[in-house]
Design a protein around this motif. Structure first.
Motif, PDB file in Angstrom:
ATOM      1  N   LEU A  71       0.819  -1.206   0.000  1.00 39.54           N
ATOM      2  CA  LEU A  71       0.000   0.000   0.000  1.00 39.54           C
ATOM      3  C   LEU A  71       0.861   1.269   0.000  1.00 39.54           C
ATOM      4  O   LEU A  71       0.485   2.288  -0.579  1.00 39.54           O
ATOM      5  CB  LEU A  71      -0.938   0.010   1.214  1.00 39.54           C
ATOM      6  N   CYS A  72       2.011   1.186   0.672  1.00 36.80           N
ATOM      7  CA  CYS A  72       2.906   2.348   0.717  1.00 36.80           C
ATOM      8  C   CYS A  72       3.647   2.541  -0.606  1.00 36.80           C
ATOM      9  O   CYS A  72       4.148   3.640  -0.885  1.00 36.80           O
ATOM     10  CB  CYS A  72       3.917   2.193   1.847  1.00 36.80           C
ATOM     11  N   GLY A  73       3.726   1.494  -1.390  1.00 37.14           N
ATOM     12  CA  GLY A  73       4.451   1.592  -2.650  1.00 37.14           C
ATOM     13  C   GLY A  73       5.945   1.641  -2.455  1.00 37.14           C
ATOM     14  O   GLY A  73       6.659   2.311  -3.223  1.00 37.14           O
ATOM     15  N   CYS A  74       6.435   0.949  -1.417  1.00 35.59           N
ATOM     16  CA  CYS A  74       7.869   0.919  -1.133  1.00 35.59           C
ATOM     17  C   CYS A  74       8.508  -0.277  -1.824  1.00 35.59           C
ATOM     18  O   CYS A  74       7.953  -1.380  -1.798  1.00 35.59           O
ATOM     19  CB  CYS A  74       8.119   0.846   0.374  1.00 35.59           C
ATOM     20  N   ALA A  75       9.667  -0.065  -2.393  1.00 35.67           N
ATOM     21  CA  ALA A  75      10.347  -1.157  -3.083  1.00 35.67           C
ATOM     22  C   ALA A  75      10.827  -2.220  -2.107  1.00 35.67           C
ATOM     23  O   ALA A  75      10.899  -3.400  -2.439  1.00 35.67           O
ATOM     24  CB  ALA A  75      11.526  -0.612  -3.882  1.00 35.67           C
ATOM     25  N   ALA A 146      -8.776  -1.536   1.359  1.00 33.41           N
ATOM     26  CA  ALA A 146      -7.938  -0.338   1.490  1.00 33.41           C
ATOM     27  C   ALA A 146      -7.152  -0.044   0.211  1.00 33.41           C
ATOM     28  O   ALA A 146      -6.346  -0.874  -0.221  1.00 33.41           O
ATOM     29  CB  ALA A 146      -6.979  -0.513   2.663  1.00 33.41           C
ATOM     30  N   PRO A 147      -7.366   1.148  -0.382  1.00 31.21           N
ATOM     31  CA  PRO A 147      -6.586   1.523  -1.563  1.00 31.21           C
ATOM     32  C   PRO A 147      -5.293   2.273  -1.204  1.00 31.21           C
ATOM     33  O   PRO A 147      -4.449   2.494  -2.057  1.00 31.21           O
ATOM     34  CB  PRO A 147      -7.543   2.457  -2.316  1.00 31.21           C
ATOM     35  N   PHE A 149      -2.499   3.530   2.369  1.00 28.96           N
ATOM     36  CA  PHE A 149      -2.071   3.291   3.744  1.00 28.96           C
ATOM     37  C   PHE A 149      -2.958   4.040   4.735  1.00 28.96           C
ATOM     38  O   PHE A 149      -3.295   3.503   5.793  1.00 28.96           O
ATOM     39  CB  PHE A 149      -0.612   3.717   3.901  1.00 28.96           C
ATOM     40  N   SER A 150      -3.344   5.248   4.416  1.00 28.64           N
ATOM     41  CA  SER A 150      -4.200   6.043   5.314  1.00 28.64           C
ATOM     42  C   SER A 150      -5.535   5.345   5.546  1.00 28.64           C
ATOM     43  O   SER A 150      -6.061   5.337   6.666  1.00 28.64           O
ATOM     44  CB  SER A 150      -4.427   7.442   4.731  1.00 28.64           C
ATOM     45  N   TRP A 151      -6.091   4.767   4.501  1.00 28.68           N
ATOM     46  CA  TRP A 151      -7.343   4.012   4.615  1.00 28.68           C
ATOM     47  C   TRP A 151      -7.162   2.830   5.559  1.00 28.68           C
ATOM     48  O   TRP A 151      -8.015   2.559   6.402  1.00 28.68           O
ATOM     49  CB  TRP A 151      -7.762   3.552   3.222  1.00 28.68           C
ATOM     50  N   LEU A 152      -6.041   2.121   5.405  1.00 31.91           N
ATOM     51  CA  LEU A 152      -5.779   0.963   6.257  1.00 31.91           C
ATOM     52  C   LEU A 152      -5.654   1.375   7.721  1.00 31.91           C
ATOM     53  O   LEU A 152      -6.209   0.707   8.610  1.00 31.91           O
ATOM     54  CB  LEU A 152      -4.498   0.260   5.802  1.00 31.91           C
ATOM     55  N   VAL A 153      -4.948   2.468   7.982  1.00 36.93           N
ATOM     56  CA  VAL A 153      -4.807   2.949   9.359  1.00 36.93           C
ATOM     57  C   VAL A 153      -6.170   3.302   9.938  1.00 36.93           C
ATOM     58  O   VAL A 153      -6.485   2.959  11.086  1.00 36.93           O
ATOM     59  CB  VAL A 153      -3.855   4.169   9.420  1.00 36.93           C
ATOM     60  N   ALA A 154      -7.002   3.980   9.138  1.00 37.91           N
ATOM     61  CA  ALA A 154      -8.343   4.342   9.606  1.00 37.91           C
ATOM     62  C   ALA A 154      -9.157   3.098   9.937  1.00 37.91           C
ATOM     63  O   ALA A 154      -9.878   3.056  10.954  1.00 37.91           O
ATOM     64  CB  ALA A 154      -9.053   5.180   8.542  1.00 37.91           C
TER      65      ALA A 154
END
Length: 244
Positions: A71-75, A146-147, A149-154
């Motif tokens: 979700l964060c788009g981290c490699a 969740a699309p 990271f903020s959505w997932l945290v919420a």
């Protein structure tokens, strides 16, 4: 000492019964398996609700680091790696974002303990179980959708605010048990918790092989099962046994 009496009639106990021995050697039945009373059935239902709810939570444990990184788009999970999600980038990468999510959930859970207890005394244990299980179901469903990271945290914070199944179940047990029975019956909760976290993560990892979001869908489904089971708990929790 809690034992399982098997095979013989001892002290007029049923053939299968969970029992405890008093200091003077006398035994009394806490939960009968072969001849369950209405209270026994209520206890079984409460235990089952707890198992289903905690098992659902354990399903997502093994996949959460990978899910957050996606979700964060981290490699990678390396701190030096940049992330596509601006919130994750601000937090310092996937690892820090995962820690932030778990901390946010824990804070929400801590806050919920302050209001769910008094509320359960006011509106009843069953109503709070409905609220917590319904919140777990919606939160798991939102986590799977969740699309970002903020959505997932919420979604996780929402679950935290609604988490109170264990404490409410313990309060329910206290309502329908005597002082002699209460420690052993409540100790069963800890055993059930450990069993759920023994097997839940393994099942969740297997589900993630099918789809990374699958553990959340199954979590939401099991929460629905727990809600249905809650309806089978028919004993009035206001009933008090003799406190002896």
């Amino acid at each position: 000492e809690i034992i399982l009496v098997t095979g013989v009639q001892t002290c007029a106990l049923p053939i299968w019964a969970a029992a405890a021995f008093l200091p003077d050697g006398r035994a009394f039945v806490m939960i009968s398996i072969t001849h369950p009373t209405a209270r026994d059935m209520a206890l079984y239902a409460v235990y089952l609700v707890v198992v289903i709810d905690i098992f659902a939570s354990a399903l997502s444990v093994p996949i959460m680091p990978f899910y957050v990184r996606t979700l964060c788009g981290c490699a990678s999970a390396d701190v030096a790696t940049s992330c596509d999600d601006p919130v994750c980038e601000q937090l310092g990468g996937a690892t820090a974002s995962l820690g932030f999510m778990f901390s946010s959930f824990a804070i929400a859970q801590l806050v919920s303990n302050a209001w769910l207890g008094p509320l359960s005394d006011a509106v009843g244990r069953k109503a709070i179980l409905t609220l917590t299980l319904g919140g777990a179901c919606l939160g798991a469903f939102a986590s799977g959708l969740a699309p970002s990271f903020s959505w997932l945290v919420a979604a996780r914070v929402f679950i935290g605010f609604c988490s109170g199944t264990m404490s409410t179940a313990n309060a329910y047990i206290a309502d329908i048990s005597s002082l002699k029975e209460r420690p052993a019956l409540m100790a069963n909760m800890g055993t059930l918790l450990q069993l759920c976290f023994m097997f839940g993560p393994g099942v969740g990892a297997g589900l993630a092989e099918l789809d990374r979001r699958a553990p959340f869908w199954v979590s939401a489904g099991t929460a629905v099962l727990a809600l249905l089971d809650r309806k089978s708990t028919r004993l009035n929790s206001s009933h008090q046994y003799d406190l002896v």
